[in-house]
Motif scaffolding. Structure first.
Motif, PDB file in Angstrom:
ATOM      1  N   ARG A 126      23.500 -28.699  54.143  1.00 44.92           N
ATOM      2  CA  ARG A 126      24.854 -28.811  54.712  1.00 44.92           C
ATOM      3  C   ARG A 126      25.402 -30.230  54.586  1.00 44.92           C
ATOM      4  O   ARG A 126      26.603 -30.433  54.524  1.00 44.92           O
ATOM      5  N   SER A 127      24.522 -31.236  54.551  1.00 44.21           N
ATOM      6  CA  SER A 127      24.979 -32.626  54.438  1.00 44.21           C
ATOM      7  C   SER A 127      25.703 -32.891  53.115  1.00 44.21           C
ATOM      8  O   SER A 127      26.421 -33.858  52.994  1.00 44.21           O
ATOM      9  N   LEU A 128      25.503 -32.028  52.129  1.00 41.33           N
ATOM     10  CA  LEU A 128      26.205 -32.135  50.849  1.00 41.33           C
ATOM     11  C   LEU A 128      27.325 -31.094  50.823  1.00 41.33           C
ATOM     12  O   LEU A 128      27.449 -30.302  49.898  1.00 41.33           O
ATOM     13  N   GLY A 129      28.160 -31.122  51.854  1.00 39.06           N
ATOM     14  CA  GLY A 129      29.171 -30.097  52.108  1.00 39.06           C
ATOM     15  C   GLY A 129      30.047 -29.736  50.922  1.00 39.06           C
ATOM     16  O   GLY A 129      30.251 -28.561  50.637  1.00 39.06           O
ATOM     17  N   ALA A 130      30.613 -30.731  50.211  1.00 42.83           N
ATOM     18  CA  ALA A 130      31.529 -30.426  49.105  1.00 42.83           C
ATOM     19  C   ALA A 130      30.803 -29.687  47.988  1.00 42.83           C
ATOM     20  O   ALA A 130      31.328 -28.722  47.435  1.00 42.83           O
ATOM     21  N   LEU A 131      29.605 -30.113  47.674  1.00 43.47           N
ATOM     22  CA  LEU A 131      28.839 -29.430  46.623  1.00 43.47           C
ATOM     23  C   LEU A 131      28.409 -28.043  47.083  1.00 43.47           C
ATOM     24  O   LEU A 131      28.460 -27.080  46.329  1.00 43.47           O
ATOM     25  N   ARG A 132      27.978 -27.940  48.338  1.00 33.28           N
ATOM     26  CA  ARG A 132      27.544 -26.654  48.881  1.00 33.28           C
ATOM     27  C   ARG A 132      28.692 -25.647  48.913  1.00 33.28           C
ATOM     28  O   ARG A 132      28.516 -24.481  48.586  1.00 33.28           O
ATOM     29  N   SER A 133      29.895 -26.104  49.306  1.00 29.94           N
ATOM     30  CA  SER A 133      31.032 -25.190  49.401  1.00 29.94           C
ATOM     31  C   SER A 133      31.471 -24.672  48.025  1.00 29.94           C
ATOM     32  O   SER A 133      32.136 -23.647  47.938  1.00 29.94           O
ATOM     33  N   ASN A 134      31.105 -25.362  46.967  1.00 21.77           N
ATOM     34  CA  ASN A 134      31.406 -24.896  45.608  1.00 21.77           C
ATOM     35  C   ASN A 134      30.231 -24.131  44.995  1.00 21.77           C
ATOM     36  O   ASN A 134      30.132 -24.017  43.776  1.00 21.77           O
ATOM     37  N   LEU A 143      26.145 -25.729  39.966  1.00 26.54           N
ATOM     38  CA  LEU A 143      27.395 -25.810  40.693  1.00 26.54           C
ATOM     39  C   LEU A 143      28.366 -24.811  40.087  1.00 26.54           C
ATOM     40  O   LEU A 143      28.539 -24.769  38.859  1.00 26.54           O
ATOM     41  N   THR A 151      32.003 -23.603  39.154  1.00 28.60           N
ATOM     42  CA  THR A 151      33.325 -24.178  38.897  1.00 28.60           C
ATOM     43  C   THR A 151      34.267 -23.020  38.575  1.00 28.60           C
ATOM     44  O   THR A 151      33.803 -21.902  38.304  1.00 28.60           O
TER      45      THR A 151
END
Length: 151
Positions: free
Chosen positions: A58-66, A116, A118
């Motif tokens: 969760r600490s890598l929120g932007a990457l996780r959300s993608n 990731l 995209t």
């Protein structure tokens, strides 16, 4: 068979840790950017993958959300010519000698990576260590891959 009808193996989509066309029969010489000689291709190949993945923390929120995921893998496969080097031709596809030869020529790699999602498709960065390889194989441990989505 003509070169255009031959199989090639290796690269991020098949056997990570090897360059595209990095596994299989090779000529005795190649250009300066062709390790081990130019790829000739083979008339029999296989590639297999076993992988496990998990969402990024969760600490890598932007990457996780993608759709970011960490994964580990084992890749295996080979590319051989059944008409040269002991295979014996298409008539011998049921021969135990051919399948023993294929098994003995199998390349293996292990590694990990990040993927990731995209809008265009999946992007992946991997680090692979070839643990079973031939003396003339073209290897590369760090690879990037991109898979396009259609539809």
């Amino acid at each position: 068979l003509p070169l255009s009808d031959m199989f090639a193996a290796g690269g991020p989509g098949q056997i990570r840790g090897f360059l595209p066309s990095g596994v299989g029969p090779r000529s005795s010489r190649g250009g300066p950017r062709t390790p081990g000689g130019d790829a000739l291709g083979g008339d029999l190949f296989y590639a297999a993958t076993a992988a496990a993945s998990a969402p990024l923390p969760r600490s890598l929120g932007a990457l996780r959300s993608n759709g970011g995921r960490a994964f580990g893998f084992v890749n295996g496969g080979t590319c051989v010519s059944t008409t040269a080097g002991g295979g014996g031709g298409a008539a011998s596809l049921l021969s135990p000698n051919l399948w023993g030869w294929v098994a003995n020529s199998t390349r293996l790699s292990v590694g990990c990576g990040l993927s990731l999602g995209t809008p265009l498709g999946r992007f992946e960065a991997t680090y692979a260590v070839p643990v079973r390889y031939g003396p003339r194989d073209a290897r590369r441990s760090v690879q990037l891959g991109f898979g396009f989505s259609f539809g």
